[in-house]
Design an enzyme around this catalytic site. Structure first.
Site, mmCIF file in Angstrom:
data_model
loop_
_atom_site.group_PDB
_atom_site.id
_atom_site.type_symbol
_atom_site.label_atom_id
_atom_site.label_comp_id
_atom_site.label_asym_id
_atom_site.label_seq_id
_atom_site.Cartn_x
_atom_site.Cartn_y
_atom_site.Cartn_z
ATOM 1 N N PHE A 136 4.777 -4.303 -9.495
ATOM 2 C CA PHE A 136 4.687 -5.558 -10.244
ATOM 3 C C PHE A 136 3.341 -6.264 -10.066
ATOM 4 O O PHE A 136 3.065 -7.224 -10.760
ATOM 5 C CB PHE A 136 5.805 -6.496 -9.808
ATOM 6 C CG PHE A 136 7.175 -5.980 -10.144
ATOM 7 C CD1 PHE A 136 7.704 -6.154 -11.407
ATOM 8 C CD2 PHE A 136 7.930 -5.317 -9.200
ATOM 9 C CE1 PHE A 136 8.960 -5.690 -11.717
ATOM 10 C CE2 PHE A 136 9.188 -4.845 -9.494
ATOM 11 C CZ PHE A 136 9.713 -5.020 -10.768
ATOM 12 N N LYS A 182 3.668 -9.609 -1.551
ATOM 13 C CA LYS A 182 3.768 -8.932 -2.838
ATOM 14 C C LYS A 182 3.660 -9.998 -3.934
ATOM 15 O O LYS A 182 4.373 -11.000 -3.896
ATOM 16 C CB LYS A 182 5.102 -8.192 -2.962
ATOM 17 C CG LYS A 182 5.232 -7.000 -2.036
ATOM 18 C CD LYS A 182 6.545 -6.250 -2.310
ATOM 19 C CE LYS A 182 6.671 -5.016 -1.429
ATOM 20 N NZ LYS A 182 7.926 -4.263 -1.700
ATOM 21 N N ASP A 200 16.376 5.683 -2.041
ATOM 22 C CA ASP A 200 15.001 6.198 -2.021
ATOM 23 C C ASP A 200 14.470 6.216 -0.595
ATOM 24 O O ASP A 200 13.373 5.753 -0.325
ATOM 25 C CB ASP A 200 14.103 5.343 -2.919
ATOM 26 C CG ASP A 200 12.745 6.008 -3.164
ATOM 27 O OD1 ASP A 200 12.634 7.225 -2.942
ATOM 28 O OD2 ASP A 200 11.815 5.308 -3.575
ATOM 29 N N ALA A 245 -1.352 -1.807 -4.011
ATOM 30 C CA ALA A 245 -0.819 -2.209 -5.312
ATOM 31 C C ALA A 245 0.630 -1.777 -5.402
ATOM 32 O O ALA A 245 1.009 -0.703 -4.925
ATOM 33 C CB ALA A 245 -1.634 -1.589 -6.446
ATOM 34 N N GLY A 246 1.482 -2.640 -5.953
ATOM 35 C CA GLY A 246 2.888 -2.333 -6.150
ATOM 36 C C GLY A 246 3.208 -2.203 -7.620
ATOM 37 O O GLY A 246 2.321 -2.229 -8.483
#
Length: 987
Positions: free
Chosen positions: A632, A653, A746, A629-630
């Protein structure tokens, strides 16, 4: 209506045949339901009860052999092993299990360790050499398939429903394999075991026939051949190929195309090539159908590649076999002559029949007759024709150069492309004419005798005919540049065949013509000849030309010197200007290098998406499973099959429903960023899908997932040189990003993806780097707003939000520490504020266990407080390349306790058995809980028994990985040290 019904029936038959041939076939290797005698499988148990073979009835009341067990002690040492199963060339097989299991709580005497599961293993062998004691009854050397749990449990008064599970085994490499079942304390019955593999059935598609194929890998290539009366086009044909998937389904279309041979057409949905019927033909290979024979041609045979012309009709050599047959035209009509002394003009009308062709032309044949009744002969070269004698497109021709007082015969013939093939030859219309007795004559042989700067002396040949007398010659001369204009030409007469032209211009070309006059008057001017007067000896333009060239060269040199000086001055000022040298940290872009473009600088961010990301048709994508799961939406694994290209796996995605316009722009911004990057260590964007729901981003699929979890799963299994290779790939990708002026913000092991070849690729270029409140990754809310991953972020980025390539270098040092510690959490369980305080006091992470000294020093260089003192990514790549070329330097490891220390960072002391209550607790503490069952089965049930264990004991327990052996033995050595310490009581 009847014809329509027949066509529909044929289409349904073809579709049904295609569907039947596309269904995967199964070949059964073993099925206990079909066994009529005892199975006699091998059992093993350290205590009663054992697996019992009993007879039973299946759901159709057929007698079957089953195995049952009902444990009372909760031990996992009850094993059942099948006989050797021949794999018959399959690399992936499936095991279908039918079993029942009693709910543990329903048993009167159930053990607290009762588990409603059992384990399935397999063991490969080239010979049937298994005995009651070989191979050993433990997980190693068996390969574990899965822990099988029951979906339906038998309980008092409940529904009696069996469980069906299908599991996949592989890859298989040896001749056969054994199946092994390990009970885990439950009462269960193994009703049937069916072992099979899937294969692609024989298939005919696109005029190519492919044999039955067993997949030996994820995708197996199959070589086929063209069906009868078909072949592959081209000078170097290659056999057609298709791919058989591991699920027994044919993948994609044939890689090359077969086409029907000349005289044959495809039928039954491209399954066969059928001969053309009589009266039809097919000229060449290809997908087209047969055609009816063209006009005036026929064929009485089937399978013809051309049609034969009927009698009297022909095809020209340049005609293709599919053109109609034609015949020669009829004669031209009504030729009309107009005689003028010794010249003639002929005109005629077109023939009534053109023969069915459009390439009509005419020719004129001239014959000269001495007397009207004598034999005529062909005219010589002295007769001229305009526009020509043959190949005349119009219906008019002018003829001159005839002799005076002579009879001529002219024949006008109409011709086309097949006239030469007709017997007899082409027909024509003939007329006879007689020329005038006195005509002028043409003068030839005009040439130059001498020339000066202002005059030309010319002469020409005297005509030799004796039947007329030349009275005078006339010359016409004009400057060539001005042409034959009346006001620019001059005339001169002469009684002899020589003349001097005077008062001419110097170095000028003149066109000269001459004609003769007889009693019949002036004839026509002959061919124009060009002559040139001589130039002056003193040409005053030469010095001026040389002077101009020298001036031009000098000006060019002056411009070059000035441009070079300006370039040097600007370059010197560029390096002296500190504002320029540190415009982007210390990473200034050079000119001529592609620079990253922020999609949010576009007035319409969707324009950036259209520019940098390719739109993919949703029909090309097949989603197979959800893998995560991301921010969005879901992240899935799927297959991308673009026509003309090989199918490949992709990560997908998706954007969950109910999104806002801003969420959609933020989601697609990652695609517009990724689409600008092309590097082997940067995740590759395949494309986007925005024309349908859900909106998707497709990237290459990385089989091993995120780097941090991959390292934790394979703790201790990689050598230092392999780890350095991974780090080198990450540094190479970051070097590429920094050269494009892109700052990642990141960089962490969780955002590095690993493929099946251990190639590491930088990912996560979207807004996901600003983490959520409930994320498992540590974040910190800065005073300027936004989320920052504190453990990976440079001090200036935490304090001032100053993100540069230098802050990415700090993050890269943390990634190095993660890799060398096999996915350990940076700063362990310290709070965010503790991490910030420790860094401000110049404390840094210590070297991970067995970390080479050079690598830890490189980490410390990346963690320099002053960002200008940190190395660039290009320096890091060079340093890692030197280590790879000199592997001996990796054997020098950092010493424990070396360098600065701090209580907050002192997390390096090994966890010892004395700090744990049981063997299971100890193994879980050192992350070796996978071997708990092996220790307990071997009799290591208390901590006191671990003191004298050695490497050979670990091998017998099935612990073969060197890294795992070292971690266990290091912890046990710490136990021995504590036993020798006064006052240190062990349990």
């Amino acid at each position: 209506m009847g014809l329509f019904s027949r066509n529909v029936s044929v289409l349904w038959i073809i579709l049904l045949e295609f569907l039947l041939k596309s269904v995967a076939e199964e070949e059964v290797l073993m099925n206990t339901k079909t066994e009529t005698s005892d199975l006699k499988w091998t059992t093993f148990s350290r205590s009663k009860p054992e697996w019992d073979e009993v007879s039973g009835l299946d759901e159709e009341n057929n007698s079957v052999r089953t195995y049952q067990i009902c444990q009372a002690d909760g031990s996992s040492s009850h094993w059942l092993r099948s006989k050797l199963i021949d794999r018959r060339g399959a690399s992936q097989v499936y095991v279908e299990l039918l079993f029942t299991m009693i709910e543990c709580s329903s048993r009167i005497t159930h053990h607290r360790s009762c588990k409603e599961t059992f384990n399935l293993y397999y063991y490969q062998s080239d010979t049937d050499d298994a005995t009651a004691s070989h191979p050993a009854w433990m997980e190693n050397p068996y390969t574990k398939v899965d822990t099988v749990a029951a979906d339906f449990l038998l309980r008092a008064g409940g529904e009696k429903k069996p469980n069906i599970k299908t599991l996949r085994l592989g890859p298989l490499t040896k001749r056969g394999f054994y199946l092994a079942f390990q009970a885990q304390g439950a009462c269960m019955a193994l009703l049937s075991v069916r072992v099979f593999f899937k294969k692609c059935p024989a298939l005919t598609r696109s005029l190519s026939a492919f044999p039955e194929t067993v997949p030996r890998s994820l995708v197996q290539e199959a070589v086929g051949q063209c069906v009868a009366n078909a072949a592959q086009p081209g000078p170097n044909p290659r056999p057609p190929k298709m791919f058989c998937g591991e699920d027994g389904q044919w993948v994609d279309q044939p890689t090359t195309t077969c086409t029907c041979l000349p005289g044959f057409e495809a039928s039954h949905g491209d399954l066969e090539c059928r001969a053309c019927p009589a009266g039809h033909f097919k000229m060449g290979s290809g997908p087209g159908p047969c055609s009816a024979c063209p006009d005036s041609s026929h064929t009485g045979e089937t399978g013809s590649s051309s049609c034969v012309c009927r009698p009297g009709f022909h095809r020209a050599p340049t005609d293709s076999p599919d053109t109609p047959c034609t015949r020669p035209p009829s004669s031209p009509r009504s030729p009309v002559p107009q005689v003028n002394d010794t010249s003639l003009t002929l005109e005629w009308s077109e023939p009534l029949d053109s023969g069915g062709r459009s390439d009509l032309s005419y020719s004129v044949e001239c014959r000269m007759c001495s007397t009207p009744k004598s034999l005529c002969v062909l005219c010589g070269d002295g007769v001229n024709y305009r526009p020509s004698q043959t190949g005349i497109q119009g219906r008019r021709v002018s003829i001159w150069g005839l002799r005076p007082h002579t009879t001529y015969s002219f024949t006008v013939m109409a011709l086309n492309g097949v006239s030469a093939l007709s017997v007899p030859g082409p027909a024509g219309e003939t007329i006879n004419i007689t020329t005038s007795p006195n005509v002028p004559v043409l003068v030839s042989g005009l040439r130059k005798s001498t020339a000066t700067e202002s005059s030309l002396t010319l002469l020409w040949n005297t005509p030799t005919q004796s039947h007329y007398r030349i009275l005078k010659y006339q010359l016409r001369y004009c400057e060539k540049e001005r042409g034959f204009e009346e006001n620019s030409c001059h005339y001169m007469e002469s009684n002899v065949n020589e003349v001097v032209l005077s008062d001419l211009r110097r170095a000028t070309q003149y066109e000269v013509q001459v004609r003769a006059r007889t009693l019949a008057g002036y004839g026509s001017f002959g061919q124009a000849i060009v002559f040139r007067t001589l130039p002056d000896e003193d040409d005053s333009s030469s010095p001026l030309l040389v002077t101009g060239i020298l001036i031009a060269v000098g000006m060019l040199l002056l411009i070059i010197v000035i441009a070079a000086a300006i370039y040097c001055i600007r370059k010197q000022n560029h390096f002296k200007d500190p504002e320029l040298s540190d415009k982007n940290g210390q990473y200034l872009m050079g000119q001529g290098v592609k620079v990253y473009i922020d999609p949010f600088t576009y007035e319409d961010p969707n324009e950036a998406v259209r520019e940098f990301a390719k739109e993919i048709d949703v029909s090309f994508v097949k989603i197979e499973e959800v893998i995560g799961a991301g921010e969005f939406g879901e992240v899935c694994r799927g297959r991308l099959r673009v026509p003309g290209k090989k199918e490949n796996y992709v990560a997908i995605k998706t954007l969950k429903g109910g999104y806002t316009d801003k969420q959609r722009r933020d989601f697609l911004s990652e695609a517009s960023i990724m689409g600008q990057f092309q590097h082997p260590n940067i995740i590759h964007l395949e494309g986007i899908i925005t024309a349908s729901c859900p909106v998707m981003i497709l990237t290459e699929f990385m089989e091993n997932g995120a780097l941090d979890s991959f390292l934790r799963l394979n703790d201790g299994q990689f050598t230092p040189i392999q780890l350095v290779g991974m780090l080198r790939g990450i540094a190479s990708g970051m070097k590429y990003l920094s050269e494009m002026s892109y700052v990642h913000r990141d960089l962490a092991a969780r955002n590095i993806l690993v493929n099946s070849n251990l190639v590491c690729k930088v990912s996560d270029f979207g807004l996901s780097r600003f983490l959520q409140e409930n994320s498992s990754d540590p974040t910190y809310t800065s005073s300027l707003g936004g989320k920052i991953p504190i453990r990976w972020t440079a001090p200036e980025a935490i304090a001032f939000r100053k993100f540069t390539s230098a802050s990415d270098v700090w993050s890269y040092g943390i990634v190095m520490w993660e890799v060398m510690s096999f996915g350990e959490r940076p700063y362990w369980d310290m709070s965010n504020q503790d991490v910030i305080n420790a860094i401000e006091q110049d404390y840094r992470l210590p070297p991970p266990p067995d970390c080479p000294t050079y690598l830890h020093q490189l980490m410390l260089d990346c963690w320099q407080k002053e960002r200008t003192a940190r190395p660039r990514f290009s320096n890091i790549v060079s340093a890692l390349d030197k280590l790879i070329r000199n592997p001996a330097s990796l054997k020098i490891t950092a010493q424990e306790g070396a360098g600065p220390s701090h209580p907050l960072l002192d997390q390096r002391s090994p966890l010892t058995p004395s700090s744990c209550g049981t063997v299971g607790d100890w193994l879980r503490a050192i992350k070796m809980e996978r071997y708990e069952e092996s220790f307990l089965q071997a009799g290591y049930t208390s901590m006191q028994l671990l003191a004298h264990i050695n490497t050979e004991d670990l091998l017998r327990l099935g612990i073969t990985l060197a890294g795992h052996q070292k971690k266990i033995l290091s912890s046990i050595e710490a136990l021995a040290v504590q036993n020798k310490t006064p006052g240190n009581v062990l349990y």
